[in-house]
Design a protein around this motif. Structure first.
Motif, PDB file in Angstrom:
ATOM      1  N   LEU A   1      14.058  34.681  15.843  1.00  0.00           N
ATOM      2  CA  LEU A   1      14.207  36.141  15.787  1.00  0.00           C
ATOM      3  C   LEU A   1      15.201  36.565  14.699  1.00  0.00           C
ATOM      4  CD1 LEU A   1      14.145  37.364  19.489  1.00  0.00           C
ATOM      5  CD2 LEU A   1      12.565  38.004  17.661  1.00  0.00           C
ATOM      6  N   LEU A   2      16.221  35.765  14.484  1.00  0.00           N
ATOM      7  CA  LEU A   2      17.194  36.092  13.440  1.00  0.00           C
ATOM      8  C   LEU A   2      16.577  35.981  12.041  1.00  0.00           C
ATOM      9  CD1 LEU A   2      20.417  34.402  14.855  1.00  0.00           C
ATOM     10  CD2 LEU A   2      19.815  36.830  14.876  1.00  0.00           C
ATOM     11  N   GLU A   3      15.752  34.953  11.852  1.00  0.00           N
ATOM     12  CA  GLU A   3      15.066  34.835  10.559  1.00  0.00           C
ATOM     13  C   GLU A   3      14.009  35.921  10.418  1.00  0.00           C
ATOM     14  OE1 GLU A   3      12.565  31.788   7.706  1.00  0.00           O
ATOM     15  OE2 GLU A   3      13.618  30.950   9.428  1.00  0.00           O
TER      16      GLU A   3
ATOM     17  N   GLU B   1      14.177  38.851  11.485  1.00  0.00           N
ATOM     18  CA  GLU B   1      14.910  40.053  11.079  1.00  0.00           C
ATOM     19  C   GLU B   1      15.144  40.065   9.570  1.00  0.00           C
ATOM     20  OE1 GLU B   1      19.317  41.487  12.055  1.00  0.00           O
ATOM     21  OE2 GLU B   1      18.009  41.382  13.826  1.00  0.00           O
ATOM     22  N   GLU B   2      15.525  38.923   9.023  1.00  0.00           N
ATOM     23  CA  GLU B   2      15.730  38.807   7.570  1.00  0.00           C
ATOM     24  C   GLU B   2      14.442  39.120   6.806  1.00  0.00           C
ATOM     25  OE1 GLU B   2      18.463  38.019   5.659  1.00  0.00           O
ATOM     26  OE2 GLU B   2      19.793  37.874   7.393  1.00  0.00           O
TER      27      GLU B   2
ATOM     28  N   GLY C   1      11.980  41.158   7.928  1.00  0.00           N
ATOM     29  CA  GLY C   1      11.373  42.418   8.336  1.00  0.00           C
ATOM     30  C   GLY C   1      10.269  42.245   9.368  1.00  0.00           C
TER      31      GLY C   1
ATOM     32  N   ARG D   1      11.004  41.155  12.756  1.00  0.00           N
ATOM     33  CA  ARG D   1      11.599  40.992  14.086  1.00  0.00           C
ATOM     34  C   ARG D   1      10.796  41.707  15.171  1.00  0.00           C
ATOM     35  NH1 ARG D   1      16.701  39.528  16.421  1.00  0.00           N
ATOM     36  NH2 ARG D   1      16.826  40.414  18.502  1.00  0.00           N
ATOM     37  N   GLU D   2      10.463  42.966  14.962  1.00  0.00           N
ATOM     38  CA  GLU D   2       9.734  43.719  15.990  1.00  0.00           C
ATOM     39  C   GLU D   2       8.360  43.121  16.237  1.00  0.00           C
ATOM     40  OE1 GLU D   2      11.036  45.962  18.047  1.00  0.00           O
ATOM     41  OE2 GLU D   2      12.887  45.507  16.982  1.00  0.00           O
TER      42      GLU D   2
ATOM     43  N   PHE E   1      19.719  33.310   6.996  1.00  0.00           N
ATOM     44  CA  PHE E   1      19.404  33.130   8.420  1.00  0.00           C
ATOM     45  C   PHE E   1      20.221  31.999   9.034  1.00  0.00           C
ATOM     46  CE2 PHE E   1      16.888  29.859  10.672  1.00  0.00           C
ATOM     47  CZ  PHE E   1      17.062  30.327  11.962  1.00  0.00           C
TER      48      PHE E   1
END
Length: 189
Positions: free
Chosen positions: A101-103, A105-106, A108, A110-111, A165
């Motif tokens: 999930l952290l990667e 987010e990097e 775009g 995550r959702e 990440f």
């Protein structure tokens, strides 16, 4: 259908078909993660087979024909779900392995990842896959989590998406590995 009850040789054939020739080093890593997963299975009870399946399949999304988004946890989980009708717990483990999930987010994503493949609320199972992945070298050998993080940073570079990440995720990764090591140490062999 791939899932908790499927034979290990079926899971291995799926992973090898996608990674074996195309990405032999990634295949070696996946095999090493599966070996670690089999050993960690002693603390997972009925989920031991699921952990081995997740270990061998966790990086399948790197396969060139599967790389739709370029984010291997999401591409791999979609492949397992859509082409193999994989068990939901397996796809969620693959999608979220090693703090993906952290990667995401990097990148775009995550959702998209979180809504399609929510994180399992089974901390030991999630931590166990982190442990297996992050204590296995790219060539399938064993390593320490600290050396693995350094290796990833060296391979991708500090300023890459993966570098950013892994620096963010390192405390979480170290924590997960430490928790699994503590449970393993408390269990008789």
């Amino acid at each position: 259908m791939l899932g908790n009850e499927v034979a290990a040789d079926v899971v291995r054939r799926v992973a090898e078909a996608e990674l074996g020739d195309a990405l032999p080093r990634r295949w070696a890593h996946s095999q090493g993660v599966a070996v670690q997963a089999a050993e960690v299975g002693r603390i997972l009870g009925k989920d031991a087979a699921l952990m081995v399946a997740a270990g061998i399949l966790h990086d399948v999304g790197y396969a060139p024909r599967l790389a739709v988004t370029g984010f291997h946890p999401l591409d791999g989980a979609r492949f397992l779900r859509d082409e193999h009708g994989a068990d939901e717990r397996l796809t969620r483990l693959v999608a979220n392995h090693s703090f993906a999930l952290l990667e995401a987010e990097e990148r775009g994503l995550r959702e998209e990842l979180a809504s399609e493949f929510p994180l399992l609320e089974e901390p030991l199972l999630v931590d166990a896959l982190v442990y297996c992945d992050m204590t296995t070298t790219p060539d399938g050998g064993r390593t320490t989590v600290e050396d693995r993080v350094v290796e990833i940073l060296g391979r991708y570079g500090d300023d890459s998406i993966v570098g950013r990440f892994i620096r963010r995720a390192a405390p979480e990764i170290f924590g997960a590995v430490g928790r699994v090591e503590a449970v393993l140490a408390a269990q008789p062999r």
